[in-house]
Design a protein around this motif. Structure first.
Motif, PDB file in Angstrom:
ATOM      1  N   PRO A  79      85.120 -42.554  91.033  1.00  0.00           N
ATOM      2  CA  PRO A  79      85.075 -42.147  89.629  1.00  0.00           C
ATOM      3  C   PRO A  79      86.460 -42.253  88.998  1.00  0.00           C
ATOM      4  N   SER A  80      86.504 -42.462  87.705  1.00  0.00           N
ATOM      5  CA  SER A  80      87.746 -42.521  86.934  1.00  0.00           C
ATOM      6  C   SER A  80      88.783 -43.434  87.601  1.00  0.00           C
ATOM      7  N   PHE A  81      88.432 -44.710  87.720  1.00  0.00           N
ATOM      8  CA  PHE A  81      89.271 -45.704  88.391  1.00  0.00           C
ATOM      9  C   PHE A  81      90.661 -45.785  87.754  1.00  0.00           C
ATOM     10  N   GLN A  82      91.697 -45.764  88.590  1.00  0.00           N
ATOM     11  CA  GLN A  82      93.085 -45.816  88.125  1.00  0.00           C
ATOM     12  C   GLN A  82      93.834 -46.908  88.887  1.00  0.00           C
ATOM     13  N   GLN A  83      95.028 -47.229  88.430  1.00  0.00           N
ATOM     14  CA  GLN A  83      95.830 -48.305  89.027  1.00  0.00           C
ATOM     15  C   GLN A  83      96.007 -48.117  90.539  1.00  0.00           C
ATOM     16  N   GLU A  84      96.223 -46.876  90.972  1.00  0.00           N
ATOM     17  CA  GLU A  84      96.442 -46.638  92.410  1.00  0.00           C
ATOM     18  C   GLU A  84      95.185 -46.872  93.256  1.00  0.00           C
ATOM     19  N   ASP A  85      94.015 -46.986  92.608  1.00  0.00           N
ATOM     20  CA  ASP A  85      92.771 -47.255  93.339  1.00  0.00           C
ATOM     21  C   ASP A  85      92.562 -48.746  93.580  1.00  0.00           C
ATOM     22  N   ALA A  86      93.354 -49.594  92.931  1.00  0.00           N
ATOM     23  CA  ALA A  86      93.217 -51.037  93.099  1.00  0.00           C
ATOM     24  C   ALA A  86      93.651 -51.446  94.502  1.00  0.00           C
ATOM     25  N   GLY A  87      93.148 -52.573  94.961  1.00  0.00           N
ATOM     26  CA  GLY A  87      93.535 -53.089  96.272  1.00  0.00           C
ATOM     27  C   GLY A  87      92.326 -53.457  97.101  1.00  0.00           C
ATOM     28  N   GLY A  88      92.558 -53.688  98.383  1.00  0.00           N
ATOM     29  CA  GLY A  88      91.518 -54.141  99.287  1.00  0.00           C
ATOM     30  C   GLY A  88      90.674 -53.010  99.846  1.00  0.00           C
ATOM     31  N   TYR A  89      89.383 -53.275  99.968  1.00  0.00           N
ATOM     32  CA  TYR A  89      88.428 -52.340 100.562  1.00  0.00           C
ATOM     33  C   TYR A  89      87.624 -53.084 101.619  1.00  0.00           C
ATOM     34  N   GLU A  90      87.271 -52.383 102.683  1.00  0.00           N
ATOM     35  CA  GLU A  90      86.501 -52.985 103.766  1.00  0.00           C
ATOM     36  C   GLU A  90      85.309 -52.098 104.101  1.00  0.00           C
ATOM     37  N   CYS A  91      84.178 -52.744 104.318  1.00  0.00           N
ATOM     38  CA  CYS A  91      82.985 -52.070 104.825  1.00  0.00           C
ATOM     39  C   CYS A  91      82.794 -52.532 106.263  1.00  0.00           C
ATOM     40  N   VAL A  92      82.603 -51.578 107.169  1.00  0.00           N
ATOM     41  CA  VAL A  92      82.398 -51.893 108.580  1.00  0.00           C
ATOM     42  C   VAL A  92      81.025 -51.367 108.986  1.00  0.00           C
ATOM     43  N   ALA A  93      80.195 -52.265 109.520  1.00  0.00           N
ATOM     44  CA  ALA A  93      78.886 -51.887 110.056  1.00  0.00           C
ATOM     45  C   ALA A  93      78.967 -52.057 111.563  1.00  0.00           C
ATOM     46  N   GLU A  94      78.603 -50.994 112.314  1.00  0.00           N
ATOM     47  CA  GLU A  94      78.795 -51.028 113.762  1.00  0.00           C
ATOM     48  C   GLU A  94      77.639 -50.351 114.479  1.00  0.00           C
ATOM     49  N   ASN A  95      77.228 -50.969 115.585  1.00  0.00           N
ATOM     50  CA  ASN A  95      76.305 -50.339 116.521  1.00  0.00           C
ATOM     51  C   ASN A  95      76.742 -50.729 117.930  1.00  0.00           C
ATOM     52  N   LYS A  96      75.985 -50.346 118.950  1.00  0.00           N
ATOM     53  CA  LYS A  96      76.426 -50.612 120.325  1.00  0.00           C
ATOM     54  C   LYS A  96      76.432 -52.098 120.663  1.00  0.00           C
ATOM     55  N   MET A  97      75.798 -52.926 119.826  1.00  0.00           N
ATOM     56  CA  MET A  97      75.754 -54.365 120.072  1.00  0.00           C
ATOM     57  C   MET A  97      76.923 -55.115 119.436  1.00  0.00           C
ATOM     58  N   GLY A  98      77.650 -54.460 118.542  1.00  0.00           N
ATOM     59  CA  GLY A  98      78.781 -55.142 117.911  1.00  0.00           C
ATOM     60  C   GLY A  98      79.137 -54.552 116.565  1.00  0.00           C
ATOM     61  N   ARG A  99      79.961 -55.309 115.840  1.00  0.00           N
ATOM     62  CA  ARG A  99      80.421 -54.845 114.528  1.00  0.00           C
ATOM     63  C   ARG A  99      80.547 -56.036 113.589  1.00  0.00           C
ATOM     64  N   ASN A 100      80.446 -55.746 112.298  1.00  0.00           N
ATOM     65  CA  ASN A 100      80.589 -56.757 111.254  1.00  0.00           C
ATOM     66  C   ASN A 100      81.369 -56.118 110.115  1.00  0.00           C
ATOM     67  N   THR A 101      82.238 -56.899 109.478  1.00  0.00           N
ATOM     68  CA  THR A 101      83.089 -56.373 108.407  1.00  0.00           C
ATOM     69  C   THR A 101      83.047 -57.300 107.204  1.00  0.00           C
ATOM     70  N   VAL A 102      83.011 -56.718 106.002  1.00  0.00           N
ATOM     71  CA  VAL A 102      83.198 -57.489 104.770  1.00  0.00           C
ATOM     72  C   VAL A 102      84.360 -56.865 104.013  1.00  0.00           C
ATOM     73  N   LYS A 103      85.092 -57.720 103.304  1.00  0.00           N
ATOM     74  CA  LYS A 103      86.268 -57.272 102.554  1.00  0.00           C
ATOM     75  C   LYS A 103      86.157 -57.713 101.114  1.00  0.00           C
ATOM     76  N   GLY A 104      86.769 -56.951 100.253  1.00  0.00           N
ATOM     77  CA  GLY A 104      86.849 -57.290  98.840  1.00  0.00           C
ATOM     78  C   GLY A 104      88.031 -56.577  98.214  1.00  0.00           C
ATOM     79  N   ARG A 105      88.401 -57.023  97.020  1.00  0.00           N
ATOM     80  CA  ARG A 105      89.541 -56.422  96.311  1.00  0.00           C
ATOM     81  C   ARG A 105      89.093 -55.949  94.942  1.00  0.00           C
TER      82      ARG A 105
END
Length: 157
Positions: A79-105
């Motif tokens: 909420p209320s996005f500000q300059q300090e909130d800018a930058g890279g974000y990553e989502c990590v999905a993980e289970n016992k079989m492995g992991r997958n990651t997506v990134k965005g800015r």
């Protein structure tokens, strides 16, 4: 949202195959976000067992207290996005079989705001006039000068 068909495999042996997480919803590589807006990122993954979803900042900076995780961490809300909130974000999905990651800015955008404006002036016919205007914003604002609604041909210094 439309997506490609997902094949359905009917197993007669009663065994459900386990597989590593596959992230199905990707956010764009660069997302412009306006100052003060509510930013929502979604990360949905398939997998067996059901993947656990976590979020992190790409630069390792912890999330501010205002950030909310919803729907078993599938949705990240800023909420209320500000300059300090800018930058890279990553989502990590993980289970016992492995992991997958997506990134965005997330990139910060702010509408122009006047820092310095001009004031009414009264001059004699042979006096020179100097008006200066300054505005802040991101991306950097451009300027145009008009007289009685007509664009003036000026040189910006």
């Amino acid at each position: 949202m439309l997506s490609s068909p997902t094949p359905l495999v009917l197993r007669t042996d009663g065994v459900m195959g386990e597989y590593e997480p596959k992230i199905e919803v990707h956010f764009p590589d660069m997302v412009p976000a306006a100052k003060g807006s509510i930013v929502i990122l979604e990360c949905f993954a398939l997998g067996n067992p059901v993947p656990e979803i976590t979020w992190r900042r790409a630069n390792g900076v912890p999330f501010p207290n205002k950030v909310k995780m919803k729907n078993s961490n599938v949705v990240l809300e800023i909420p209320s996005f500000q300059q300090e909130d800018a930058g890279g974000y990553e989502c990590v999905a993980e289970n016992k079989m492995g992991r997958n990651t997506v990134k965005g800015r997330l990139s910060f955008h702010a509408k122009p705001q006047w820092v310095q404006t001009m004031h009414d002036s009264a001059l004699s016919i042979d006096e020179s006039l100097f008006w200066e205007c300054k505005a802040s914003g991101k991306p950097k604002p451009s300027y145009s000068w008009l007289k009685n609604g007509e664009l003036l041909n000026t040189e910006v210094k």
